[in-house]
Design an enzyme around this catalytic site. Structure first.
Site, PDB file in Angstrom:
ATOM      1  N   CYS A 239       5.641   6.095   4.859  1.00  0.00           N
ATOM      2  CA  CYS A 239       4.466   5.315   4.428  1.00  0.00           C
ATOM      3  C   CYS A 239       3.861   5.896   3.163  1.00  0.00           C
ATOM      4  O   CYS A 239       2.969   5.311   2.558  1.00  0.00           O
ATOM      5  CB  CYS A 239       3.418   5.255   5.537  1.00  0.00           C
ATOM      6  SG  CYS A 239       3.924   4.153   6.856  1.00  0.00           S
TER       7      CYS A 239
ATOM      8  N   HIS B 261       0.828  -1.192   0.000  1.00  0.00           N
ATOM      9  CA  HIS B 261       0.000   0.000   0.000  1.00  0.00           C
ATOM     10  C   HIS B 261       0.872   1.255   0.000  1.00  0.00           C
ATOM     11  O   HIS B 261       2.098   1.199   0.099  1.00  0.00           O
ATOM     12  CB  HIS B 261      -1.008   0.017   1.163  1.00  0.00           C
ATOM     13  CG  HIS B 261      -0.422   0.316   2.517  1.00  0.00           C
ATOM     14  ND1 HIS B 261      -1.194   0.628   3.606  1.00  0.00           N
ATOM     15  CD2 HIS B 261       0.852   0.338   2.960  1.00  0.00           C
ATOM     16  CE1 HIS B 261      -0.424   0.830   4.654  1.00  0.00           C
ATOM     17  NE2 HIS B 261       0.815   0.663   4.301  1.00  0.00           N
TER      18      HIS B 261
ATOM     19  N   HIS C 187       5.047   0.072  -0.318  1.00  0.00           N
ATOM     20  CA  HIS C 187       5.734  -0.784   0.653  1.00  0.00           C
ATOM     21  C   HIS C 187       4.706  -1.788   1.148  1.00  0.00           C
ATOM     22  O   HIS C 187       3.511  -1.637   0.864  1.00  0.00           O
ATOM     23  CB  HIS C 187       6.312   0.043   1.820  1.00  0.00           C
ATOM     24  CG  HIS C 187       5.266   0.662   2.667  1.00  0.00           C
ATOM     25  ND1 HIS C 187       4.628   1.834   2.334  1.00  0.00           N
ATOM     26  CD2 HIS C 187       4.693   0.257   3.821  1.00  0.00           C
ATOM     27  CE1 HIS C 187       3.724   2.121   3.254  1.00  0.00           C
ATOM     28  NE2 HIS C 187       3.731   1.173   4.179  1.00  0.00           N
TER      29      HIS C 187
ATOM     30  N   GLU D 168      -0.755  -4.412  11.815  1.00  0.00           N
ATOM     31  CA  GLU D 168       0.044  -4.096  10.638  1.00  0.00           C
ATOM     32  C   GLU D 168       1.515  -4.419  10.914  1.00  0.00           C
ATOM     33  O   GLU D 168       2.269  -4.750  10.014  1.00  0.00           O
ATOM     34  CB  GLU D 168      -0.124  -2.603  10.337  1.00  0.00           C
ATOM     35  CG  GLU D 168       0.116  -2.213   8.921  1.00  0.00           C
ATOM     36  CD  GLU D 168      -0.139  -0.735   8.726  1.00  0.00           C
ATOM     37  OE1 GLU D 168      -0.885  -0.391   7.810  1.00  0.00           O
ATOM     38  OE2 GLU D 168       0.405   0.085   9.482  1.00  0.00           O
TER      39      GLU D 168
ATOM     40  N   HIS E 128       3.177  -4.905   4.108  1.00  0.00           N
ATOM     41  CA  HIS E 128       3.069  -5.394   5.490  1.00  0.00           C
ATOM     42  C   HIS E 128       2.570  -6.830   5.475  1.00  0.00           C
ATOM     43  O   HIS E 128       1.854  -7.235   4.553  1.00  0.00           O
ATOM     44  CB  HIS E 128       2.054  -4.566   6.287  1.00  0.00           C
ATOM     45  CG  HIS E 128       2.436  -3.139   6.448  1.00  0.00           C
ATOM     46  ND1 HIS E 128       3.347  -2.708   7.384  1.00  0.00           N
ATOM     47  CD2 HIS E 128       2.033  -2.033   5.779  1.00  0.00           C
ATOM     48  CE1 HIS E 128       3.476  -1.396   7.296  1.00  0.00           C
ATOM     49  NE2 HIS E 128       2.694  -0.958   6.325  1.00  0.00           N
TER      50      HIS E 128
ATOM     51  N   ASP F 268      -4.817 -10.469  -0.312  1.00  0.00           N
ATOM     52  CA  ASP F 268      -3.542 -11.172  -0.152  1.00  0.00           C
ATOM     53  C   ASP F 268      -2.703 -11.094  -1.426  1.00  0.00           C
ATOM     54  O   ASP F 268      -3.185 -11.417  -2.516  1.00  0.00           O
ATOM     55  CB  ASP F 268      -3.793 -12.632   0.220  1.00  0.00           C
ATOM     56  CG  ASP F 268      -2.509 -13.341   0.632  1.00  0.00           C
ATOM     57  OD1 ASP F 268      -1.638 -12.689   1.246  1.00  0.00           O
ATOM     58  OD2 ASP F 268      -2.377 -14.543   0.344  1.00  0.00           O
ATOM     59  N   HIS F 269      -1.469 -10.620  -1.286  1.00  0.00           N
ATOM     60  CA  HIS F 269      -0.556 -10.399  -2.411  1.00  0.00           C
ATOM     61  C   HIS F 269      -1.128  -9.408  -3.418  1.00  0.00           C
ATOM     62  O   HIS F 269      -0.898  -9.520  -4.628  1.00  0.00           O
ATOM     63  CB  HIS F 269      -0.145 -11.732  -3.066  1.00  0.00           C
ATOM     64  CG  HIS F 269       0.773 -12.531  -2.199  1.00  0.00           C
ATOM     65  ND1 HIS F 269       0.343 -13.185  -1.077  1.00  0.00           N
ATOM     66  CD2 HIS F 269       2.109 -12.737  -2.262  1.00  0.00           C
ATOM     67  CE1 HIS F 269       1.367 -13.776  -0.490  1.00  0.00           C
ATOM     68  NE2 HIS F 269       2.457 -13.510  -1.187  1.00  0.00           N
TER      69      HIS F 269
END
Ligand code: NI
Length: 135
Positions: A33, A14, A39, A124, A41, A79-80
């Site tokens: 961020c 994100h 980047h 996170e 998490h 996810d991914h």
């Protein structure tokens, strides 16, 4: 009342960025961020359902069923993935952990067949936890 928690994990990219603000303002609020090249998490999601025990099954909710609901409506979409671009239920929303928790709540709240959705918790990082209870 019994509280049933299902834990799931997902990895996602994100960028925290508010398009209404200037680059300088975004940098000031979101710091690294707001890195334009994203980047990621490793998120931990906990979904809590509260309800009475069904005497026929001994369950509040079958956790297999809860897992399938979370996977279908949340995990498969995050996810991914890139939360800013890929995830339909995050479109137009700054993907802070707070906003992700609320969006996940909205994704599943009407899909819980037994009991009631009680909370959505999202972490996170190891040190930061966010929880939404619908109010
Ligand atoms: Ni981040």
């Amino acid at each position: 009342m019994v509280f049933v928690t299902r834990r799931e994990t997902f990895s996602a990219a994100h960028r925290l960025f508010n398009p209404d603000l200037t680059d300088e303002e975004n940098e000031k609020i979101f710091g690294k961020c707001s890195n334009p090249n994203w980047h990621g998490h490793n998120y931990v999601l906990e979904v809590v359902v509260a309800g009475e025990i069904n005497p026929e099954t001994g369950f509040v909710i079958d956790v297999k069923e809860l897992k399938e609901i979370i996977n279908k409506y949340v995990i498969s979409k995050v996810d991914h993935k890139n939360l800013n671009i890929d995830t339909d239920f995050m479109r137009g929303i700054i993907p802070s952990a707070e906003n992700i928790a609320v969006a996940i709540w909205n994704q599943i709240k009407d899909r819980i067949p037994y009991g009631k959705l009680y909370s959505v918790k999202l972490s996170e990082t190891e040190n930061n936890f966010f929880e939404y209870r619908g109010e």
